[in-house]
Design a protein around this motif. Structure first.
Motif, PDB file in Angstrom:
ATOM      1  N   ALA A 159       0.731  55.850  30.855  1.00 48.19           N
ATOM      2  CA  ALA A 159      -0.168  56.636  29.636  1.00 48.19           C
ATOM      3  C   ALA A 159       0.846  57.746  29.076  1.00 48.19           C
ATOM      4  CB  ALA A 159      -1.555  56.881  30.311  1.00 48.19           C
ATOM      5  N   GLU A 170      -4.773  57.874  22.681  1.00 48.45           N
ATOM      6  CA  GLU A 170      -5.465  56.614  23.156  1.00 48.45           C
ATOM      7  C   GLU A 170      -5.214  55.947  24.564  1.00 48.45           C
ATOM      8  OE1 GLU A 170      -5.197  53.673  19.795  1.00 48.45           O
ATOM      9  OE2 GLU A 170      -5.953  55.219  18.337  1.00 48.45           O
ATOM     10  N   ALA A 171      -3.838  56.137  24.880  1.00 43.55           N
ATOM     11  CA  ALA A 171      -3.182  55.537  26.282  1.00 43.55           C
ATOM     12  C   ALA A 171      -4.290  55.980  27.310  1.00 43.55           C
ATOM     13  CB  ALA A 171      -1.927  55.550  26.255  1.00 43.55           C
ATOM     14  N   HIS A 174      -7.189  53.875  27.463  1.00 39.21           N
ATOM     15  CA  HIS A 174      -7.165  52.713  28.316  1.00 39.21           C
ATOM     16  C   HIS A 174      -6.766  52.632  29.599  1.00 39.21           C
ATOM     17  CE1 HIS A 174      -7.314  50.903  24.033  1.00 39.21           C
ATOM     18  NE2 HIS A 174      -6.281  51.570  23.625  1.00 39.21           N
ATOM     19  N   THR A 177      -9.797  53.111  31.524  1.00 40.67           N
ATOM     20  CA  THR A 177     -10.758  51.760  31.613  1.00 40.67           C
ATOM     21  C   THR A 177      -9.929  50.860  32.771  1.00 40.67           C
ATOM     22  OG1 THR A 177     -11.334  51.874  29.361  1.00 40.67           O
ATOM     23  CG2 THR A 177     -11.345  49.663  30.434  1.00 40.67           C
ATOM     24  N   ALA A 178      -8.737  50.748  32.679  1.00 41.94           N
ATOM     25  CA  ALA A 178      -7.843  50.045  33.505  1.00 41.94           C
ATOM     26  C   ALA A 178      -8.119  50.549  35.116  1.00 41.94           C
ATOM     27  CB  ALA A 178      -6.332  49.889  33.060  1.00 41.94           C
TER      28      ALA A 178
END
Length: 192
Positions: A159, A170-171, A174, A177-178
């Motif tokens: 990230a 944004e990373a 993501h 979420t992962a």
């Protein structure tokens, strides 16, 4: 010169070096530029830091303390072990949104000097291992498997690199979420 004055000058040089190295890159900032920006003589600079490598090492030690404080402040906001783990990614999102964000100073430094400066490479590796160990502690509190620490660390590292390249936060979302998916899956497996 009194020890207090020495320490103040040393801290000023470290702050300037940190800012310049982070914004421009270590190899792009010579000792003359650092001297001029910090307002100290070259002789005084070398009295405080016998080499550029020693100065870079001190900057990395300083950044490690800052990083650890950020992680611990984030972790302290979580009410559950799972929330404490995910708070790390929330902290990353806030960091990525800062105007001066240029990626991870440890990754950047390793990219610039890691192959040619073994001591710097070791400091970067120690820092990354320490972060992974802290994640492992949090995972143990959550009842998850030790292997999850490596996976969550990779998400955080990826990230940081992605955010620096993309120029957005944004990373972090993501990666969060992962991370939630990995945590929930690992905890569900343990519960069976």
């Amino acid at each position: 010169m009194p020890a207090q004055a020495d320490e103040a000058i040393r801290e000023k040089v470290l702050a300037v070096a940190d800012r310049l190295y982070y914004s421009r890159g270590i190899q792009a900032v010579g000792m003359d530029a650092l001297r001029a920006e910090a307002g100290v003589s070259l002789k005084r600079l070398y009295q405080l830091f016998p080499s550029k490598e020693s100065l870079v090492e001190e900057v990395l030690h300083r950044r490690r303390q800052i990083w650890n404080q950020l992680v611990e402040a984030a972790v302290a906001t979580g009410e559950t072990p799972r929330a404490r783990l995910l708070a790390v990614y929330d902290m990353l999102a806030r960091w990525f949104d800062e105007d001066d964000f240029r990626g991870c100073v440890f990754i950047n430094t390793f990219g610039e000097l890691g192959a040619s400066t073994p001591r710097i490479a070791d400091l970067v590796r120690e820092h990354k291992a320490q972060f992974q160990a802290r994640l492992a502690e949090l995972i143990a509190e959550a009842g998850g498997p030790a292997s999850l620490a490596f996976q969550l660390a990779i998400l955080a590292e990826g990230a940081q690199t992605t955010a620096a390249i993309a120029g957005t936060s944004e990373a972090a979302g993501h990666a969060r979420t992962a991370a939630a998916t990995l945590i929930d899956s690992a905890l569900a497996e343990r519960a069976q």
